[in-house]
Scaffold this active site. Structure first.
Site, PDB file in Angstrom:
ATOM      1  CD  GLU A 143      -2.605   1.379   2.562  1.00 46.58           C
ATOM      2  OE1 GLU A 143      -3.624   2.094   2.561  1.00 46.58           O
ATOM      3  OE2 GLU A 143      -2.215   0.761   3.577  1.00 46.58           O
ATOM      4  CD  GLU A 240      -6.764   2.153   7.108  1.00 45.38           C
ATOM      5  OE1 GLU A 240      -6.057   1.318   7.688  1.00 45.38           O
ATOM      6  OE2 GLU A 240      -6.412   2.720   6.048  1.00 45.38           O
TER       7      GLU A 240
END
Length: 258
Positions: A143, A240
């Site tokens: 990521e 998130e």
């Protein structure tokens, strides 16, 4: 129709961690993700998933000493043996929880002069991890993270992540596209997703700039969710974000997408 997973590291935090599974299910979520499961027995977490009808969609490999500020070890020279141990530990939990994908955090650049060596270590570790995960039919994710949230993080832009995936050529290595990070670093989210869709293994969301609910800020998430449907994205979308107040009070945005 998008499939949303509650991030239990950031949502429902007024409750103890193991009680957040029931809260997520009651709020309408069918999947959950979180940073790390390792403080709890895998059997206990599996029980929480089963009794609430939830799928575990993602968690991270052990990141090193997170409390001391480490943010992953995959790119850190001298930590290769520890990284391999972390892969084994994460696989054990993934098998117990039925989790199909794991994220390997890269770590922080302490000295720019070390970056070429860090890249070598990163690629070697990712190759090893991807092949180990492939034995269990698991997907490995990397990521890019914005430089404001985690200054010094090793990869920051989607193009960097996808170039690494292309270079390694491991079929179960994908990139996590967090629209929050991508908006801060590069913007043009619709075009970014269209460009890299084939290599995206998971999506995460949060409002920009404050990382609250996706119904406030500079990103038009309603447009993006419709676009993901149009383009055939059938993966999970991890929520998130840090709720502005009680998590349930901020879930009005979700009602339109259930």
């Amino acid at each position: 129709m998008p499939r949303f997973a509650a991030n239990l590291s950031m949502m429902f935090t007024d409750a103890p961690f193991t009680e957040r599974f029931a809260r997520a299910a009651a709020a309408g979520f069918k999947g959950v993700e979180y940073l790390f499961p390792y403080d709890y027995p895998a059997a206990e977490l599996a029980e929480r998933l089963a009794e609430n009808g939830l799928s575990q969609v993602l968690f991270n490999l052990p990141p090193g000493d997170f409390a001391a500020g480490e943010r992953g070890i995959a790119a850190l020279p001298g930590r290769e043996a520890q990284f391999r141990e972390s892969v084994d530990q994460a696989i054990e939990y993934a098998q117990a929880l039925g989790c199909p994908r794991l994220h390997a955090m890269a770590g922080l650049v302490s000295d720019e002069a070390l970056r070429p060596r860090m890249r070598e270590v990163y690629l070697d570790n990712l190759r090893y991890a991807a092949r180990r995960l492939a034995e269990q039919n698991l997907t490995l994710l990397i990521e890019p993270i914005n430089t404001r949230s985690i200054p010094g993080y090793f990869i920051n832009r989607q193009a960097e992540g996808h170039a690494i995936v292309a270079e390694l050529g491991e079929p179960n290595l994908k990139v996590q596209m967090d629209f929050f990070h991508a908006q801060i670093m590069e913007g043009d989210l619709a075009a970014c997703f269209k460009r890299f869709q084939a290599g995206v293994g998971h999506i995460q969301i949060a409002g920009v700039p404050d990382r609250h609910e996706p119904d406030l800020g500079e990103v038009n998430y309603a447009y993006l969710f419709a676009l993901l449907d149009e383009l055939g994205y059938d993966g999970w979308i991890g929520c998130e974000y840090n709720p502005r107040g009680l998590t349930e009070d901020g879930l009005g945005w979700l009602a339109n997408w259930r």
